[in-house]
Scaffold this motif. Structure first.
Motif, PDB file in Angstrom:
ATOM      1  N   PRO A 225     -11.924  -7.089  40.106  1.00  0.00           N
ATOM      2  CA  PRO A 225     -11.319  -8.045  39.169  1.00  0.00           C
ATOM      3  C   PRO A 225     -10.422  -7.394  38.120  1.00  0.00           C
ATOM      4  CG  PRO A 225     -13.528  -7.546  38.428  1.00  0.00           C
ATOM      5  CD  PRO A 225     -13.304  -6.723  39.691  1.00  0.00           C
ATOM      6  N   HIS A 226     -10.018  -6.143  38.329  1.00  0.00           N
ATOM      7  CA  HIS A 226      -9.411  -5.369  37.253  1.00  0.00           C
ATOM      8  C   HIS A 226      -7.886  -5.394  37.211  1.00  0.00           C
ATOM      9  CE1 HIS A 226     -13.443  -4.095  36.633  1.00  0.00           C
ATOM     10  NE2 HIS A 226     -13.501  -3.351  37.715  1.00  0.00           N
ATOM     11  N   ALA A 227      -7.245  -6.208  38.034  1.00  0.00           N
ATOM     12  CA  ALA A 227      -5.779  -6.241  38.035  1.00  0.00           C
ATOM     13  C   ALA A 227      -5.183  -6.502  36.652  1.00  0.00           C
ATOM     14  CB  ALA A 227      -5.267  -7.267  39.041  1.00  0.00           C
ATOM     15  N   PRO A 228      -5.701  -7.452  35.857  1.00  0.00           N
ATOM     16  CA  PRO A 228      -5.087  -7.701  34.542  1.00  0.00           C
ATOM     17  C   PRO A 228      -5.099  -6.490  33.619  1.00  0.00           C
ATOM     18  CG  PRO A 228      -6.508  -9.527  35.170  1.00  0.00           C
ATOM     19  CD  PRO A 228      -6.772  -8.423  36.163  1.00  0.00           C
ATOM     20  N   ALA A 229      -6.031  -5.563  33.826  1.00  0.00           N
ATOM     21  CA  ALA A 229      -6.116  -4.389  32.955  1.00  0.00           C
ATOM     22  C   ALA A 229      -5.210  -3.258  33.413  1.00  0.00           C
ATOM     23  CB  ALA A 229      -7.557  -3.890  32.877  1.00  0.00           C
ATOM     24  N   VAL A 230      -5.106  -3.038  34.724  1.00  0.00           N
ATOM     25  CA  VAL A 230      -4.433  -1.833  35.213  1.00  0.00           C
ATOM     26  C   VAL A 230      -3.120  -2.109  35.946  1.00  0.00           C
ATOM     27  CG1 VAL A 230      -6.581  -0.539  35.315  1.00  0.00           C
ATOM     28  CG2 VAL A 230      -5.821  -1.789  37.340  1.00  0.00           C
ATOM     29  N   PHE A 231      -2.699  -3.375  36.028  1.00  0.00           N
ATOM     30  CA  PHE A 231      -1.388  -3.728  36.577  1.00  0.00           C
ATOM     31  C   PHE A 231      -0.611  -4.494  35.524  1.00  0.00           C
ATOM     32  CE2 PHE A 231      -3.391  -2.648  40.473  1.00  0.00           C
ATOM     33  CZ  PHE A 231      -2.405  -2.471  41.438  1.00  0.00           C
ATOM     34  N   ASP A 232       0.730  -4.337  35.552  1.00  0.00           N
ATOM     35  CA  ASP A 232       1.533  -5.168  34.668  1.00  0.00           C
ATOM     36  C   ASP A 232       1.739  -6.538  35.302  1.00  0.00           C
ATOM     37  OD1 ASP A 232       3.630  -5.037  36.508  1.00  0.00           O
ATOM     38  OD2 ASP A 232       4.877  -3.721  35.293  1.00  0.00           O
ATOM     39  N   ARG A 233       2.475  -7.407  34.642  1.00  0.00           N
ATOM     40  CA  ARG A 233       2.593  -8.788  35.111  1.00  0.00           C
ATOM     41  C   ARG A 233       3.391  -8.938  36.392  1.00  0.00           C
ATOM     42  NH1 ARG A 233       3.640 -12.227  29.492  1.00  0.00           N
ATOM     43  NH2 ARG A 233       1.586 -11.783  28.531  1.00  0.00           N
ATOM     44  N   THR A 234       4.187  -7.933  36.733  1.00  0.00           N
ATOM     45  CA  THR A 234       4.983  -8.013  37.959  1.00  0.00           C
ATOM     46  C   THR A 234       4.370  -7.226  39.109  1.00  0.00           C
ATOM     47  OG1 THR A 234       6.398  -6.211  37.157  1.00  0.00           O
ATOM     48  CG2 THR A 234       7.125  -8.461  36.722  1.00  0.00           C
ATOM     49  N   GLY A 235       3.135  -6.743  38.935  1.00  0.00           N
ATOM     50  CA  GLY A 235       2.438  -6.103  40.042  1.00  0.00           C
ATOM     51  C   GLY A 235       2.608  -4.613  40.148  1.00  0.00           C
ATOM     52  N   ASN A 236       3.051  -3.955  39.080  1.00  0.00           N
ATOM     53  CA  ASN A 236       3.180  -2.498  39.078  1.00  0.00           C
ATOM     54  C   ASN A 236       1.914  -1.871  38.502  1.00  0.00           C
ATOM     55  OD1 ASN A 236       6.046  -2.293  39.930  1.00  0.00           O
ATOM     56  ND2 ASN A 236       6.383  -3.405  38.020  1.00  0.00           N
ATOM     57  N   ALA A 237       1.361  -0.901  39.232  1.00  0.00           N
ATOM     58  CA  ALA A 237       0.115  -0.281  38.809  1.00  0.00           C
ATOM     59  C   ALA A 237       0.342   0.732  37.706  1.00  0.00           C
ATOM     60  CB  ALA A 237      -0.549   0.412  40.002  1.00  0.00           C
ATOM     61  N   GLY A 238      -0.537   0.721  36.710  1.00  0.00           N
ATOM     62  CA  GLY A 238      -0.565   1.761  35.707  1.00  0.00           C
ATOM     63  C   GLY A 238      -1.466   2.894  36.146  1.00  0.00           C
ATOM     64  N   PRO A 239      -1.699   3.891  35.301  1.00  0.00           N
ATOM     65  CA  PRO A 239      -2.591   5.006  35.639  1.00  0.00           C
ATOM     66  C   PRO A 239      -4.030   4.506  35.826  1.00  0.00           C
ATOM     67  CG  PRO A 239      -1.181   5.552  33.770  1.00  0.00           C
ATOM     68  CD  PRO A 239      -1.046   4.088  33.992  1.00  0.00           C
ATOM     69  N   THR A 240      -4.683   4.973  36.869  1.00  0.00           N
ATOM     70  CA  THR A 240      -6.015   4.485  37.215  1.00  0.00           C
ATOM     71  C   THR A 240      -6.990   5.636  37.420  1.00  0.00           C
ATOM     72  OG1 THR A 240      -5.298   4.379  39.532  1.00  0.00           O
ATOM     73  CG2 THR A 240      -5.267   2.316  38.267  1.00  0.00           C
ATOM     74  N   ILE A 241      -8.259   5.326  37.204  1.00  0.00           N
ATOM     75  CA  ILE A 241      -9.350   6.246  37.514  1.00  0.00           C
ATOM     76  C   ILE A 241     -10.065   5.700  38.740  1.00  0.00           C
ATOM     77  CG2 ILE A 241     -11.507   7.279  36.722  1.00  0.00           C
ATOM     78  CD1 ILE A 241     -10.505   6.892  33.846  1.00  0.00           C
ATOM     79  N   TRP A 242     -10.253   6.570  39.715  1.00  0.00           N
ATOM     80  CA  TRP A 242     -10.923   6.192  40.965  1.00  0.00           C
ATOM     81  C   TRP A 242     -12.237   6.948  41.100  1.00  0.00           C
ATOM     82  CZ3 TRP A 242      -8.795   3.577  45.538  1.00  0.00           C
ATOM     83  CH2 TRP A 242      -7.579   2.927  45.272  1.00  0.00           C
ATOM     84  N   SER A 243     -13.215   6.255  41.663  1.00  0.00           N
ATOM     85  CA  SER A 243     -14.482   6.892  42.023  1.00  0.00           C
ATOM     86  C   SER A 243     -14.932   6.339  43.367  1.00  0.00           C
ATOM     87  CB  SER A 243     -15.547   6.622  40.960  1.00  0.00           C
ATOM     88  OG  SER A 243     -16.810   7.103  41.378  1.00  0.00           O
ATOM     89  N   ASP A 244     -15.042   7.228  44.338  1.00  0.00           N
ATOM     90  CA  ASP A 244     -15.580   6.860  45.657  1.00  0.00           C
ATOM     91  C   ASP A 244     -14.874   5.653  46.269  1.00  0.00           C
ATOM     92  OD1 ASP A 244     -17.304   8.912  45.060  1.00  0.00           O
ATOM     93  OD2 ASP A 244     -18.988   7.609  44.562  1.00  0.00           O
ATOM     94  N   GLY A 245     -13.545   5.601  46.124  1.00  0.00           N
ATOM     95  CA  GLY A 245     -12.770   4.595  46.831  1.00  0.00           C
ATOM     96  C   GLY A 245     -12.547   3.298  46.100  1.00  0.00           C
TER      97      GLY A 245
END
Length: 394
Positions: free
Chosen positions: A307-327
């Motif tokens: 459910p985290h798209a509003p936090a880590v994507f901008d309004r046009t669907g571009n991803a910001g910097p993210t932290i990944w753990s186990d996929g």
């Protein structure tokens, strides 16, 4: 009976094939990373370097620049979805015929329409200006947009629209690049600069780019994507390539792609040789930059984004910097003005993951040194963390 590939297996495949888990193989190069990801997103120039560093765990700015500008084993080019990518030079012809050629045709049609509507010129005018610009660049060998506009004053022609005015300079250069005639060379400034000197592509590459049949190129592009991102749905492949669904289905048929059932009931596809399971690579953590190819590889992202798209994507669907753990995405990060890497988790994780994130952030902070990186497309969580007054969990 339809083969089933669950979310855990999709995450394992992504981790292994995108070089995010386990030790780095000896001798692995930026070219290998680009091939692992099919193409590196390059709309934001910093993404290229940060994506490579996330896989090889060491700063390689000079090595990446050597591959791009000296050895030229990597090529910055327009590609899928009218987006800038860095690809292995040997794969550039596939991208050009399989994706960029269609982009060029559509953008030429649109530019002629705008030139005509604004009274600047027509198709013949555009062709003459483009040829004159190309010859000016050939004479110079390398030139910025401003230098080319000095040589060909018609590049300064202004299209006047109700919503704002636009010089034709960038549009003409865009078309020449999309036609595979010119290429962005070394940046004017540091590795995070988005201004480049242009060169003629025939003079840039040691060998001419092959002129491939578009249908064959689309099949090969789909093969590369499935090998690295599969299983994915037809909608994922259509979105990533920018194709029509007709072209997408034709490529899947040509590959004899195997339909598989995904969690949630969707149908995904894998190559016929890729039906065996991939071993779980074990725990892993990665800090990926904005627009990283792993994040931007799918239209349907629920299985790793939640459910985290509003936090880590901008309004046009571009991803910001993210932290990944186990996929899966479990947080975001940003560089503050002081150089500190600030981060925040948006999912509950074990203490071991928190410690691994701390180590990864310290590693990234150390090799960035004096460089300051602000994503071109800024997600809400990145904006908050970049502000020293923002909430920081570390």
């Amino acid at each position: 009976m339809t083969l089933r590939i669950d979310t855990a297996q999709r995450r394992a495949r992504l981790a292994v094939r995108h070089g995010l888990a386990g030790p780095v193989p000896p001798g692995k190069t930026p070219e290998d990373v680009a091939a692992d990801l099919v193409a590196l997103h390059a709309t934001d120039p910093a993404t290229v370097h940060l994506s490579v560093a996330a896989r090889l765990h060491r700063p390689l700015v000079a090595t990446v620049e050597d591959a791009l500008y000296e050895r030229r084993t990597l090529l910055r080019m327009l590609g899928m979805r009218r987006t800038m990518f860095v690809v292995p030079s040997g794969f550039a012809a596939v991208v050009q015929a399989g994706a960029t050629r269609a982009v060029a045709a559509e953008q030429r049609r649109l530019l002629v329409k705008h030139l005509t509507e604004t009274g600047v010129g027509d198709a013949a005018w555009l062709e003459d200006v483009a040829e004159s610009t190309f010859e000016a660049l050939r004479r110079r060998g390398s030139a910025t947009a401003a230098q080319l506009a000095a040589d060909e004053p018609r590049l300064r022609s202004l299209m006047v629209f109700p919503q704002g005015n636009q010089y034709v300079t960038s549009r003409v250069l865009f078309l020449l690049a999309a036609d595979g005639r010119i290429v962005r060379g070394r940046p004017v400034g540091t590795w995070i600069s988005s201004q480049y000197a242009w060169s003629c592509l025939p003079d840039w590459l040691p060998e001419p780019m092959a002129d491939l049949d578009p249908a064959h190129a689309r099949t090969e592009l789909a093969r590369a994507w499935l090998a690295r991102f599969g299983p994915g749905t037809a909608a994922d492949l259509k979105w990533w390539t920018g194709w029509t669904m007709t072209h997408t289905r034709a490529a899947l048929r040509a590959l004899e792609a195997v339909a598989v059932e995904l969690d949630g009931g969707e149908t995904g596809y894998v190559l016929p040789t890729d039906t065996a399971p991939v071993d779980d690579p074990g725990p892993w953590v990665a800090l990926l930059p904005g627009l990283d190819p792993t994040v931007m590889g799918f239209q349907g992202r629920q299985w790793y984004l939640g459910p985290h798209a509003p936090a880590v994507f901008d309004r046009t669907g571009n991803a910001g910097p993210t932290i990944w753990s186990d996929g899966r995405i479990v947080g975001g990060w940003a560089q503050q003005p002081t150089g500190r890497i600030a981060w925040e988790l948006i999912e509950e994780v074990p203490a071991s993951v928190r410690k691994a994130v701390t180590r990864a952030a310290s590693e990234l902070e150390g090799w960035l040194g004096d460089a300051r990186v602000t994503p071109r497309f800024r997600a809400p969580l990145e904006r908050k963390l970049a502000d020293p007054a923002g909430t920081v969990v570390a």
